[in-house]
Design a protein around this motif. Structure first.
Motif, PDB file in Angstrom:
ATOM      1  N   THR A   1       0.807  -1.313   0.069  1.00 23.71           N
ATOM      2  CA  THR A   1       0.065  -0.221   0.018  1.00 23.71           C
ATOM      3  C   THR A   1       0.866   1.289   0.060  1.00 23.71           C
ATOM      4  OG1 THR A   1      -1.757  -1.180   1.271  1.00 23.71           O
ATOM      5  CG2 THR A   1      -1.876   1.084   1.213  1.00 23.71           C
TER       6      THR A   1
ATOM      7  N   ARG B   1       2.401   1.431  -3.471  1.00 21.03           N
ATOM      8  CA  ARG B   1       1.523   1.735  -4.788  1.00 21.03           C
ATOM      9  C   ARG B   1       0.525   2.975  -4.431  1.00 21.03           C
ATOM     10  NH1 ARG B   1      -0.890   3.010  -8.204  1.00 21.03           N
ATOM     11  NH2 ARG B   1      -2.683   1.902  -9.105  1.00 21.03           N
ATOM     12  N   HIS B   2       0.501   3.340  -3.155  1.00 15.89           N
ATOM     13  CA  HIS B   2      -0.574   4.777  -3.348  1.00 15.89           C
ATOM     14  C   HIS B   2       0.088   6.038  -2.711  1.00 15.89           C
ATOM     15  CE1 HIS B   2      -3.786   1.954  -4.123  1.00 15.89           C
ATOM     16  NE2 HIS B   2      -3.560   1.276  -3.364  1.00 15.89           N
ATOM     17  N   TYR B   3       1.455   5.730  -2.222  1.00 14.80           N
ATOM     18  CA  TYR B   3       1.877   7.034  -1.963  1.00 14.80           C
ATOM     19  C   TYR B   3       3.270   7.468  -2.263  1.00 14.80           C
ATOM     20  CZ  TYR B   3      -1.979   6.575   1.392  1.00 14.80           C
ATOM     21  OH  TYR B   3      -3.261   6.188   1.738  1.00 14.80           O
TER      22      TYR B   3
ATOM     23  N   ARG C   1      -2.922  14.405   0.647  1.00 17.25           N
ATOM     24  CA  ARG C   1      -3.093  13.159   0.311  1.00 17.25           C
ATOM     25  C   ARG C   1      -2.287  12.284   0.624  1.00 17.25           C
ATOM     26  NH1 ARG C   1      -0.804  10.831  -3.909  1.00 17.25           N
ATOM     27  NH2 ARG C   1      -2.613   9.563  -4.129  1.00 17.25           N
TER      28      ARG C   1
ATOM     29  N   ASN D   1      -0.264   7.552   4.352  1.00 18.13           N
ATOM     30  CA  ASN D   1       0.839   6.702   4.505  1.00 18.13           C
ATOM     31  C   ASN D   1       1.378   6.701   5.779  1.00 18.13           C
ATOM     32  OD1 ASN D   1       2.625   5.231   3.243  1.00 18.13           O
ATOM     33  ND2 ASN D   1       3.980   6.940   2.605  1.00 18.13           N
TER      34      ASN D   1
ATOM     35  N   ILE E   1      -4.326   8.587  -7.909  1.00 18.49           N
ATOM     36  CA  ILE E   1      -5.345   8.088  -6.771  1.00 18.49           C
ATOM     37  C   ILE E   1      -6.521   9.107  -6.745  1.00 18.49           C
ATOM     38  CG2 ILE E   1      -5.537   7.240  -4.779  1.00 18.49           C
ATOM     39  CD1 ILE E   1      -3.837   5.789  -6.299  1.00 18.49           C
TER      40      ILE E   1
END
Length: 619
Positions: free
Chosen positions: A374, A377-379, A398, A402, A503
Motif C-alpha cells: 500500500t 502503490r498509493h503514496y 493526500r 501513509n 489516486i
C-alpha cells in the motif's frame, strides 16, 4: 494529535491571587451547560458563564481544527444565535470576525454567552462534512455524540482556565465518558476539567445505556455502544477486545498509564455523510463510527482499530511535542513526527498481536506485506516523512494515509535496528518507555530535538537512521532489515489495467472525485487527456459515485479487455471559473505495477538471524 494538561491551575491561581478583590472562586472558571433536553430544529442550546475578564474586548474561539484529525473542520460554522449578556441580562455587542471567532465588546461586564449548535452527522452541505468519529451527533431522544470541541470554545489567552461542564440529559440517558462526574442526578451530570485541552480531549456519548466494564490490570475499561437496531451490543465487543488489551498491558511491561479508559462506539445501519468508518483517539478514550456487518468481520475490525487507538495512551499521551501539548485550535502548527504518533502506534497495534501469540507469524507477515504494497502503490515513497508531516494540512494532505503504512514500517525497521545494536536487549518499546520517563504527559519535547534525544538514549547509528530514512528521501532498507531476522524479501510485479496513474481524491465542495493537483499521470493518463483537477464524472457511460467508484475504477476496471475502447466524462474548470463536461477516449492499457512482496522465513537462517528474529517476534 491529542491535547494534554500542561499548566493545570497555575494560570487560574495567578488570576485569583492578583485580582482577589475583584474576582471570587466562581469567576476563576468557565461554567458551561449543554442542554440536551432543549432541542430546537435539531440544534442544542449551550450556555457559558464566563470567567473573570479584565479587558475591554475578548475573542471567543471555536476550533478550526482539533488534534488527531489532520483536517480543517471549522466547528464555528455549526453555531447560530450567538449572544452575549452582562449580569443584568443586557445584551453586549458582538462582532463575528470569521467562521470560528466572535469579538465581544465591553467584555469586562460579560457574564454569559448563549448559542445554538447544529450537529455534523446530518449536515446537508458537502463542504460541512466531518469524519464522523471527530464530529457531533444530535438525535433527540436517541443519541448525542458530544465531541466537546464541537459545542464549547474558549476565550483568547484563557485556554488554561478550568471548566465546569454540566450536561442536562433526558431522564434514563447515561453519559459515557472517561471523565469522572463530580455530581450526577437523573437529569444532569457535572464534570470538572483543568483546562480547555482536557475538555477537548474528553468526548461524551449520551443514550439509553448499553455498557460493559472490564478490568485490564488496575485499569477500568468502559465499552459503551449505540446501535439503533440493537443488532450489535457492548458485551460481546468488550469480551472480544479484552484479550488484546490484556496483551497490550503485558507488552507495555505489565502496567498501563491510565486508571480509566472509555470506548465510545456508534454502530450505524448505513454509511455516514463522510462515506468512511473508523475511529479517533483521545488520551483516555476513543470514538468509533462503524457499520453493521457479520459478527466475525466486525470482531476483526474492532480488534484492529481498538488495538491501534488504545496504544495512543503511550504516544502522544506520554510522549508529545510542543505543537500537541499546547495545541493551537485556530492556527495549528503540525509536528514533523507523525512517524511516531501514528506510525509507531500502528506498528505496535499489529506487532503486539504477533508478539503475544494472538496472531500467527505468517499472518503477521501478511500484514507487513500489506503495509509495503500500500505504501509503495498509493503514496510517494521518496517524500521525506518529516516534510510530509509538517505540511500534512496543505500540499501533502493526500499523503496522510501513509502514516498507517510506511509509518508502521518505519517503526518495524527502527525496532529491528535497535535490537540488532543491543544484541536483542533493547527495542522500540524500551525506547518509548525511556522517552516517557524523560518527558511524560506534562512535559513536551521540542520538534527539532527529538532525533538527537533518541540518539543520546540509544546509539549514534540511530541518528543516521533518521537522517537517511525519515528526514531523508531514501526508501527504507526492507530487504536488508528482513534478512537480519532470517526472512527473505522478494519484490513482485503484476500486470494491471491502468486508470491513468493517479489516486482519485474526494472533493467535498463539489461532491465529486477529482484527479489531485499533485497526481503523476502515466502514459495512458496523458494519452487520454486527463488534467490535474478534473472531476471524474463517468466511465463508459456510468456515473461515478461514492458507492460505486471502487467497483468502476477498481475491480470492475480490471475486467476490461486490454485494447478495447473506453470513455470518461470529466468536469474541467476553465480560466473563466466555469466547469464544463468533456468526454475523453482511449484504449484500455496495461502496466506492470508493484504487487505484494513475498516474505518467507528462511530455512537456512543462521543462529544470529534466528536469535534476533526470536527477540523481535517472541518465538
Amino acid at each position: 494529535m491529542i491535547s494534554l494538561n500542561k499548566s493545570l491551575l497555575l494560570l487560574c491561581l495567578g488570576i485569583s491571587f492578583s485580582f482577589s478583590s475583584l474576582a471570587d472562586e466562581a469567576n476563576s472558571k468557565y461554567a458551561v451547560t449543554i442542554h440536551l433536553t432543549e432541542i430546537k430544529d435539531d440544534k442544542v442550546k449551550v450556555t457559558l458563564q464566563a470567567p473573570a475578564i479584565f479587558q475591554d474586548e475578548i475573542v471567543y474561539n471555536m476550533p478550526k481544527m482539533v488534534p488527531g484529525t489532520y483536517a480543517i473542520s471549522d466547528f464555528g460554522k455549526f453555531l447560530t444565535q450567538f449572544e452575549a449578556f452582562d449580569r443584568n441580562g443586557n445584551t453586549l455587542k458582538v462582532e463575528r470576525l470569521d467562521v470560528n471567532r466572535w469579538k465581544i465588546l465591553n467584555a469586562k461586564t460579560l457574564h454569559q454567552l448563549t448559542y445554538w449548535v447544529d450537529d455534523s452527522f446530518d449536515t446537508p452541505r458537502q463542504e460541512d462534512i466531518i469524519f464522523e468519529p471527530a464530529g457531533t451527533n444530535i438525535q433527540e431522544n436517541e443519541n448525542f455524540l458530544l465531541n466537546t470541541y464541537g459545542f464549547v470554545g474558549y476565550f483568547d489567552g484563557m485556554k488554561q482556565v478550568p471548566f465546569e461542564l454540566t450536561v442536562q440529559k433526558p431522564e434514563g440517558f447515561y453519559g459515557s465518558t472517561s471523565l469522572q462526574a463530580i455530581s450526577s442526578t437523573k437529569t444532569s451530570d457535572k464534570f470538572s476539567v483543568t483546562n480547555y485541552m482536557q475538555l477537548a480531549d474528553s468526548p461524551l456519548m449520551y443514550n439509553m445505556p448499553d455498557t460493559t466494564v472490564v478490568f485490564v490490570g488496575n485499569t477500568e475499561v468502559l465499552v459503551s455502544l449505540y446501535n439503533p437496531t440493537g443488532n450489535v451490543t457492548s458485551k460481546p465487543i468488550a469480551a472480544n477486545v479484552q484479550d488484546i488489551l490484556q496483551a497490550q498491558r503485558t507488552y507495555l511491561g505489565g502496567t498501563l498509564p491510565v486508571e480509566k479508559y472509555a470506548f465510545l462506539i456508534y454502530v450505524s445501519e448505513e454509511k455516514g455523510k463522510s462515506g468512511g468508518f473508523g475511529a479517533l483517539e483521545h488520551s483516555y478514550s476513543s470514538v468509533y463510527f462503524l457499520p453493521e456487518m457479520p459478527s466475525e468481520k466486525f470482531s476483526a475490525q474492532i480488534r484492529d482499530i481498538a488495538s491501534h487507538e488504545f496504544f495512543h495512551i503511550v504516544t502522544p499521551l506520554s510522549i508529545h511535542s510542543e505543537e500537541i501539548g499546547d495545541f493551537d485550535f485556530i492556527n495549528p502548527k503540525m509536528s514533523k513526527h507523525l512517524w511516531l504518533y501514528e506510525g509507531v502506534t500502528e506498528y505496535f497495534a499489529s506487532h503486539v498481536q504477533a508478539f503475544e501469540k494472538l496472531m500467527p507469524v505468517q499472518d503477521y507477515l501478511e500484514r507487513l506485506k500489506e503495509y509495503i504494497y500500500t505504501s509503495r502503490r498509493h503514496y510517494n515513497d521518496t517524500l521525506p516523512f518529516t516534510e510530509m508531516s509538517s505540511h500534512v494540512l496543505t500540499k501533502y494532505a493526500r499523503e496522510y494515509g501513509n502514516v498507517y503504512q510506511k509509518g508502521a514500517l518505519i517503526g518495524m525497521v527502527l525496532d529491528i535496528r535497535l535490537r540488532e545494536l543491543s544484541g536483542g536487549m533493547y527495542g522500540l518499546r524500551d525506547l518509548l518507555q525511556d522517552l516517557s520517563t524523560t518527558y511524560g504527559k506534562d512535559h513536551a519535547f521540542k520538534d527539532e530535538e527529538l532525533f538527537d534525544q533518541i540518539a543520546a538514549l540509544t546509539a549514534p547509528e540511530i541518528r543516521e537512521f533518521f537522517t537517511r530514512y525519515v528526514e531523508g528521501n531514501e526508501p527504507l532498507p526492507l530487504q536488508e532489515t528482513f534478512l537480519k531476522v532470517g526472512i527473505s524479501y522478494k519484490p513482485a510485479l503484476k500486470t494491471v489495467n491502468t486508470i491513468g496513474g493517479f489516486i482519485p481524491s474526494y472533493d467535498t465542495a463539489s461532491g465529486t472525485f477529482k484527479i489531485p493537483e499533485t497526481a503523476s499521470l502515466d502514459h495512458f493518463g496523458i494519452t487520454v487527456g486527463f488534467k490535474p483537477g478534473d472531476q471524474l464524472l463517468a466511465v463508459n457511460g456510468t456515473s461515478i459515485t461514492k458507492e460505486n467508484i471502487h467497483q468502476l475504477l477498481g475491480a470492475g476496471f480490471q475486467k476490461e479487455i486490454p485494447g478495447n475502447s473506453i470513455s470518461f466524462v470529466v468536469g474541467r474548470k476553465y480560466k473563466s471559473g466555469n466547469v464544463k463536461e468533456r468526454k475523453l477516449r482511449g484504449k484500455v492499457t496495461t502496466v506492470d505495477r508493484e504487487d505484494k512482496p513475498v516474505l518467507m522465513l528462511l530455512d537456512n537462517a543462521t543462529d544470529k538471524q534466528v536469535t534476533l528474529r526470536n527477540t523481535w517476534l517472541n518465538i
